[in-house]
Design an enzyme around this catalytic site. Structure first.
Site, PDB file in Angstrom:
ATOM      1  N   ARG A 148      36.784  -6.854  16.284  1.00 21.39           N
ATOM      2  CA  ARG A 148      36.478  -5.427  16.462  1.00 21.39           C
ATOM      3  C   ARG A 148      34.978  -5.184  16.534  1.00 21.39           C
ATOM      4  NH1 ARG A 148      41.731  -2.940  14.839  1.00 21.39           N
ATOM      5  NH2 ARG A 148      42.887  -4.858  15.102  1.00 21.39           N
TER       6      ARG A 148
ATOM      7  N   HIS B 186      38.435  -1.264   9.928  1.00 21.20           N
ATOM      8  CA  HIS B 186      38.136  -2.608   9.406  1.00 21.20           C
ATOM      9  C   HIS B 186      36.709  -3.084   9.664  1.00 21.20           C
ATOM     10  CE1 HIS B 186      40.495  -6.392   7.943  1.00 21.20           C
ATOM     11  NE2 HIS B 186      39.576  -5.961   7.093  1.00 21.20           N
TER      12      HIS B 186
ATOM     13  N   SER C  78      43.483  -3.401   7.368  1.00 18.95           N
ATOM     14  CA  SER C  78      44.848  -3.707   7.808  1.00 18.95           C
ATOM     15  C   SER C  78      45.874  -3.010   6.918  1.00 18.95           C
ATOM     16  CB  SER C  78      45.103  -5.215   7.753  1.00 18.95           C
ATOM     17  OG  SER C  78      44.185  -5.878   8.576  1.00 18.95           O
TER      18      SER C  78
ATOM     19  N   LYS D 265      46.466 -17.045  15.813  1.00 20.77           N
ATOM     20  CA  LYS D 265      45.457 -16.232  15.121  1.00 20.77           C
ATOM     21  C   LYS D 265      44.619 -17.085  14.170  1.00 20.77           C
ATOM     22  CE  LYS D 265      45.251 -12.378  11.794  1.00 20.77           C
ATOM     23  NZ  LYS D 265      45.927 -11.169  11.325  1.00 20.77           N
TER      24      LYS D 265
ATOM     25  N   LYS E 110      43.226   1.582  13.079  1.00 18.97           N
ATOM     26  CA  LYS E 110      42.612   0.664  12.109  1.00 18.97           C
ATOM     27  C   LYS E 110      41.131   0.460  12.417  1.00 18.97           C
ATOM     28  CE  LYS E 110      43.022  -4.307  11.265  1.00 18.97           C
ATOM     29  NZ  LYS E 110      44.026  -5.390  11.294  1.00 18.97           N
TER      30      LYS E 110
ATOM     31  N   HIS F  61      50.768  -6.041  13.854  1.00 15.18           N
ATOM     32  CA  HIS F  61      50.443  -6.622  12.562  1.00 15.18           C
ATOM     33  C   HIS F  61      51.583  -6.342  11.582  1.00 15.18           C
ATOM     34  CE1 HIS F  61      48.059  -7.544   8.999  1.00 15.18           C
ATOM     35  NE2 HIS F  61      47.008  -7.837   9.740  1.00 15.18           N
TER      36      HIS F  61
ATOM     37  N   ASP G 216      43.423  -7.801  19.740  1.00 18.12           N
ATOM     38  CA  ASP G 216      42.272  -8.221  18.919  1.00 18.12           C
ATOM     39  C   ASP G 216      42.267  -9.723  18.636  1.00 18.12           C
ATOM     40  OD1 ASP G 216      44.361  -8.305  16.995  1.00 18.12           O
ATOM     41  OD2 ASP G 216      43.019  -7.711  15.376  1.00 18.12           O
ATOM     42  N   ASN G 217      43.432 -10.350  18.706  1.00 23.15           N
ATOM     43  CA  ASN G 217      43.564 -11.803  18.519  1.00 23.15           C
ATOM     44  C   ASN G 217      45.036 -12.160  18.714  1.00 23.15           C
ATOM     45  OD1 ASN G 217      42.878 -10.794  15.278  1.00 23.15           O
ATOM     46  ND2 ASN G 217      44.911 -11.540  15.753  1.00 23.15           N
TER      47      ASN G 217
ATOM     48  N   CYS H 199      40.503 -10.199  12.712  1.00 24.87           N
ATOM     49  CA  CYS H 199      40.338  -8.773  12.873  1.00 24.87           C
ATOM     50  C   CYS H 199      38.915  -8.212  12.911  1.00 24.87           C
ATOM     51  CB  CYS H 199      41.108  -8.136  11.735  1.00 24.87           C
ATOM     52  SG  CYS H 199      41.150  -6.432  11.912  1.00 24.87           S
TER      53      CYS H 199
ATOM     54  N   ASP I  23      47.091  -5.040  17.621  1.00 23.55           N
ATOM     55  CA  ASP I  23      46.741  -5.953  16.540  1.00 23.55           C
ATOM     56  C   ASP I  23      47.702  -7.134  16.543  1.00 23.55           C
ATOM     57  OD1 ASP I  23      45.766  -7.019  14.196  1.00 23.55           O
ATOM     58  OD2 ASP I  23      45.722  -5.103  13.142  1.00 23.55           O
ATOM     59  N   ASP I  24      47.170  -8.345  16.551  1.00 20.37           N
ATOM     60  CA  ASP I  24      48.004  -9.551  16.444  1.00 20.37           C
ATOM     61  C   ASP I  24      49.062  -9.664  17.542  1.00 20.37           C
ATOM     62  OD1 ASP I  24      46.556 -10.001  14.161  1.00 20.37           O
ATOM     63  OD2 ASP I  24      48.230  -9.843  12.759  1.00 20.37           O
TER      64      ASP I  24
END
Ligand SMILES: *[C@@H]1O[C@H](CO)[C@@H](O)[C@H](O)[C@H]1NC(C)=O
Ligand SMILES: *[C@@H]1O[C@H](CO)[C@@H](O)[C@H](O)[C@H]1NC(C)=O
Ligand SMILES: *[C@@H]1O[C@H](CO)[C@@H](O)[C@H](O)[C@H]1NC(C)=O
Ligand SMILES: *[C@@H]1O[C@H](CO)[C@@H](O)[C@H](O)[C@H]1NC(C)=O
Ligand SMILES: *[C@@H]1O[C@H](CO)[C@@H](O)[C@H](O)[C@H]1NC(C)=O
Ligand SMILES: *[C@@H]1O[C@H](CO)[C@@H](O)[C@H](O)[C@H]1NC(C)=O
Length: 538
Positions: A92, A143, A166, A336, A141, A254, A305-306, A88, A48-49
């Protein structure tokens, strides 16, 4: 007579056993088709991130990812690999459907109080693989909606362990590093603080299948729990004689970043670096488990994811050289939530002993959208009918037999500027064109203004990976490439307009909040560890 019968019986048994062992150990022959096909296992680890520059082997500013660097040496590293969106939920949703947000309906994030989720007539990768005989699990996660039929256990996953959104979307007793700094959950129902960014009014839940087992979750032990569950699942699944699919959606990198060790003891390491190491160690443990169980038949695919969440300053990762200078010269972040390279170019490594060649750096243009069609193809299953896909089967690229990736990739708005989900930038070979630019909130608080570009801004990434100087509209290069870009842009809009698309329900209701103890204002509860069943929802 008896002896003869016994001999016949033994012979029959022997023949049977030989047949059986043949069926159980076919492996994958290098020439392809002589031995029976055994469906491979898949592990997709989604960070994540995470920043492109966070991977030591990509950028080298940090050296906090020894396990991933080693995995790159033993597998294939992709340097031009992109997430399907820059935030996010859309990212996904696209990974799990192989379709852009304008098709699958998920164009921005779901909230704590969201009633809906990924539209129910979208078919997930887990749905397809489960139907093909796979044991499926999502750890981490989600989401993509947590209420009723949107829960992961109803979206193709036999097993779920994790947080529904998140981990900054609820308070905890172990708040970690964030900006602004968030207080711990109040012990009782009294709500003293109303800090908007910190969700003080609801504790963060941890689910195992349909049940909340901890609220608030203990963030300090979450990484260890994810690792333990993932390893247990791999162990169980590789003994079950069925192929498996594990989607491990980490909370790293994240915010809040967990407090792993007292930092005073580690003067040389910042919280981000410590968390990067923690993530890398998790990946290393998963890989060790694969190496010790089902190494020859398992594809392990790590991606993000980004890009990094720049407004979190020192708690955000690195974009490496993809700095999006054109935007930065005009304020705002280019990571992001934006369509600058820093928003969607993600570190990616694929590993499969004996199938994916080792120590290869691939410059092929690929996307997380490709994971769906590629895994479906490797599982010898079929894509869901009556809809179009944005991803392509890239197994040939993974196996070193092809260098054909995407000619074009489309980058949807992910919250910085413009309409949610709309295609605002595109990639064509080495060119990147923007019809709309905008920045996200930067560490200094600035936000780049939204700007339309007709004709589009076009950068040549081969010469200008920082996206600093767009081509002169009068140049021969610009005039040569513009018609091809315009055609691609018109083409994708037309293709989506004539596709079967889904609409997501983005409605909110306080009743949608996950709560394991409505008696308590923060929903606090703590269940004893349950006995894990990996196949509860088959
Ligand atoms: C959270 O987990 C850590 C590590 O297992 C433990 O030391 C700590 O006591 C736990 N904290 C709370 C508030 O339960
Ligand atoms: C991997 O490739 C790099 C560059 O091509 C080379 O320098 C290195 O020695 C290789 N490592 C191994 C373990 O083969
Ligand atoms: C793949 O699936 C098709 C039917 O969908 C089947 O005919 C074929 O035998 C399968 N191939 C392998 C290698 O299992
Ligand atoms: C959309 O769905 C209809 C009805 O199921 C089907 O006939 C049509 O081919 C689908 N369109 C696409 C682009 O797949
Ligand atoms: C999802 O359902 C809506 C409404 O029934 C329909 O218009 C759309 O085509 C469906 N999407 C897909 C992928 O079938
Ligand atoms: C969990 O498993 C243990 C041992 O297998 C058993 O003693 C215990 O009762 C089980 N607990 C639950 C809640 O099912």
């Amino acid at each position: 007579m008896e002896r003869l019968l016994l001999n016949i019986l033994l012979l029959v048994l022997l023949t049977y056993l030989i047949g059986l062992s043949f069926c159980q150990h076919p492996g994958l022959s290098s020439n392809g088709d002589k031995t029976p096909y055994k469906k491979p296992n898949f592990i997709v680890i989604l960070a994540d991130d995470v920043g492109w520059g966070d991977l030591g082997v990509n950028w080298g500013l940090r050296r906090d990812t020894p396990n991933l660097d080693k995995m790159a040496m033993e597998g294939m590293r992709f340097v031009d690999f992109h997430s399907a969106a820059s935030t996010c939920s859309p990212s996904r949703a696209s990974l799990l459907t192989g379709r852009l947000g304008l098709r699958n309906g998920v164009t921005h994030n779901f909230a704590v109080t969201s009633m809906g989720g990924l539209p129910l007539n979208e078919t997930t990768l887990a749905d397809v693989l489960k139907k093909a005989g796979y044991l499926t699990a999502v750890i981490g996660k989600w989401h993509l909606g947590h209420n009723g039929p949107y829960h992961p256990n109803f979206r193709g996953f036999d097993y779920y362990f994790g947080i529904p959104y998140s981990h900054d979307m609820g308070c905890t007793d172990t708040p970690g590093y964030n900006l602004p700094l968030c207080p711990a959950c109040p012990p009782h129902s009294a709500l003293s603080s109303h800090q908007k960014d910190c969700y003080p009014e609801i504790a963060l839940p941890l689910f195992e299948n349909l049940q909340i087992i901890q609220q608030p979750v203990n963030l300090t032990s979450l990484a260890a729990m994810y690792t333990e569950k993932a390893i247990q699942f791999i162990h169980y699944a590789s003994q079950s004689n069925r192929p498996f699919f594990l989607y491990l959606a980490l909370s790293h990198m994240h915010v809040p970043l967990t407090v792993t060790q007292p930092l005073r003891k580690l003067p040389y390491q910042d919280p981000y670096g410590a968390n990067l190491r923690e993530m890398d160690t998790m990946v290393g443990k998963i890989k060790d488990k694969v190496d010790g169980t089902a190494k020859e038949n398992t594809l392990l695919w790590f991606t993000g994811d980004n890009g990094p969440w720049s407004e979190k300053c020192e708690y955000a990762g690195s974009v490496g050289p993809y700095t999006g200078m054109w935007q930065k010269e005009r304020d705002g972040s280019s990571a992001k939530q934006t369509t600058w390279e820093g928003g969607h170019r993600v570190p990616t490594v694929a590993y499969w002993v004996g199938r994916i060649p080792a120590n290869v750096t691939s410059p092929v243009l690929l996307s997380t959208l490709d994971i769906f069609p590629t895994l479906v193809s490797l599982a010898n299953a079929s894509l869901p009918p009556r809809r179009r896909f944005d991803g392509i089967d890239v197994s040939g690229v993974l196996f070193g037999q092809s260098s054909k990736g995407h000619k074009t990739l489309f980058h949807p708005n992910s919250g910085a500027a413009g309409k949610y989900g709309e295609i605002q930038a595109l990639r064509l070979d080495q060119y990147k064109a923007f019809y709309l630019t905008g920045g996200a909130k930067a560490c200094d608080g600035s936000i780049g203004q939204e700007e339309n570009h007709q004709p589009p801004l076009i950068f040549n990434l081969q010469r200008d990976m920082q996206e600093q100087r767009p081509l002169n509209v009068k140049s021969a290069e610009y005039r040569a490439v513009l018609p091809i870009i315009s055609k691609a842009f018109g083409g994708i809009l037309e293709d989506i307009a004539t596709d079967n698309v889904s609409m997501a329900d983005y409605s909110h209701d306080p009743a949608g909040t996950p709560c394991c103890n409505p008696q308590h204002a923060l929903c606090r509860c703590q269940l004893a560890y349950l006995n894990t069943s990996f196949e509860k929802y088959r």
